[in-house]
Design an enzyme around this catalytic site. Structure first.
Site, PDB file in Angstrom:
ATOM      1  N   CYS A 115       1.002  -1.199  -0.013  1.00 43.13           N
ATOM      2  CA  CYS A 115      -0.132   0.057  -0.062  1.00 43.13           C
ATOM      3  C   CYS A 115       1.013   1.375  -0.093  1.00 43.13           C
ATOM      4  O   CYS A 115       1.852   1.257   0.819  1.00 43.13           O
ATOM      5  CB  CYS A 115      -0.926  -0.018   1.299  1.00 43.13           C
ATOM      6  SG  CYS A 115      -1.792   1.350   1.370  1.00 43.13           S
ATOM      7  N   PRO A 116       0.522   2.347  -0.733  1.00 41.25           N
ATOM      8  CA  PRO A 116      -0.609   2.538  -1.676  1.00 41.25           C
ATOM      9  C   PRO A 116      -0.421   2.071  -3.020  1.00 41.25           C
ATOM     10  O   PRO A 116      -1.196   2.288  -3.909  1.00 41.25           O
ATOM     11  CB  PRO A 116      -0.691   3.946  -1.547  1.00 41.25           C
ATOM     12  CG  PRO A 116       0.362   4.541  -1.599  1.00 41.25           C
ATOM     13  CD  PRO A 116       1.520   3.628  -0.786  1.00 41.25           C
TER      14      PRO A 116
END
Lengths: 83, 271
Positions: free
Chosen positions: A18-19
């Site tokens: 992430c992200p």
């Protein structure tokens, strides 16, 4: 089993965190026409939660999730009309 | 920022990931920024933060215009420049700072004063013009050039603990105001201290320059509601933000039948 349309494109984000998992998913969805389906392979529960939630928030539809014993999940996302 | 084959810079997904994740931006919006061009007039208190955020955001080309050299009293707010830059052209120190932040941005450095002879050439290729100048003569010239070129102008000004910001689209709409509609005449010489003479809290310059960068990015991306038809006032001491409506001034010399016969403007303030 409900019928799902064939995926127009496939994305492997098992090596991302992430992200970047959703960044790559978002870019791949932009390249599809509305209604087309993207298949995404990801690893772990956190990317699964983030990517599916983000797809829903952005107006896409998560059609299906298939988790394997190796910790990876294959999800099918139908592109919405909005980016 | 793309190369001659139209390829995107390496690692662009990661560098701009926080932009791309935003609703309304995505990969398409980021590509628009990478292909965009902004002219920044003045590399001082407003232009410094504005240029830094535009470069960081991946605006592909910046035209940087300032004829001044870095002075010690600048460093309290003009964050593009550092102590080792004292005496150097602001365009040189700005160019180095911005290239260090984002080497992919194409920088056009113009260490010259904007005047009626070079304004159209220096501002004419920009998608958005950002005015961070510190005197009415340049502000009027930037506005007149933006109106005639039909380019959006993002303007701001500073005074002590206060600032103002506004956007003028200059798209040719019949009711559209311009900067000179808001300020029809320059103050008489000596009525206002120049930016160099007046006190300014450095962080307030940062606040207003960052608002300018934000408005420029919104215009380039085509998102949100631009700060048009109103002027934003910021009072940092009370931290109150107010907006006042701005309408076209029927007597403004830049509009109407007389606009092609604009009277020459003789700047009384050339700080």
């Amino acid at each position: 089993m409900p019928h799902n349309p064939p995926a127009a494109s496939f994305l492997d984000i098992t090596g991302d965190v992430c992200p970047m998992t959703y960044v790559k998913t978002k870019i791949a969805l932009e390249d599809l026409a509305p209604g087309e389906v993207l298949a995404v392979l990801l690893r772990g529960t956190e990317p699964l939660r983030n990517v599916t939630q983000s797809c829903t928030l952005d107006g896409h539809t998560v059609l299906r999730q298939d988790s394997g014993e190796d910790g990876c999940t294959r999800i099918l996302i139908r592109r919405g009309t909005d980016d | 920022m793309t190369d001659k084959q139209g390829n995107l810079p390496a690692n662009w997904l990661e560098r701009y990931s926080r932009n791309i994740l935003l609703p309304g931006v995505g990969g398409r919006g980021q590509r628009r920024l990478l292909a965009a061009r902004v002219a920044v007039v003045g590399l001082g208190g407003l232009g410094s933060p504005a240029a830094l955020y535009l470069a960081a955001s991946g605006v592909g080309t910046l035209d940087l215009i300032d004829s001044d050299a870095v002075e010690l009293s600048n460093l309290q707010r003009q964050i593009l420049h550092g102590t080792p830059d004292l005496g150097r052209p602001k365009t040189a120190s700005a160019g180095e700072a911005l290239a260090r932040l984002n080497p992919g941005v194409h920088l056009n450095l113009h260490a010259e004063r904007l005047d009626s002879g070079n304004a159209a050439e220096l501002l004419g290729k920009a998608d958005v013009i950002l005015d961070g100048s510190d005197n009415f003569a340049t502000r009027y010239l930037v506005n007149e050039t933006a109106v005639r070129l039909g380019r959006p102008l993002v303007t701001a000004s500073l005074f002590r603990f206060e600032g103002q910001a506004a956007v003028f689209l200059n798209a040719g709409g019949p009711e559209e105001p311009c900067y000179r509609c808001l300020f029809p005449v320059p103050p008489p010489a000596g009525a206002l201290p120049s930016c160099q003479e007046a006190g300014i809290l450095g962080s307030v310059a940062g606040l207003l320059g960052t608002i300018q960068a934000t408005e420029a990015l919104k215009l380039l991306l085509g998102i949100g509601e631009p700060l048009t038809g109103r002027v934003l006032g910021v009072d940092a001491l009370s931290m109150e933000f107010t907006t006042l409506r701005v309408r076209r001034n029927p007597a403004c010399p830049l509009h109407g039948a007389e606009s092609s016969m604009l009277p020459p403007f003789h700047p009384s303030d050339s700080t």
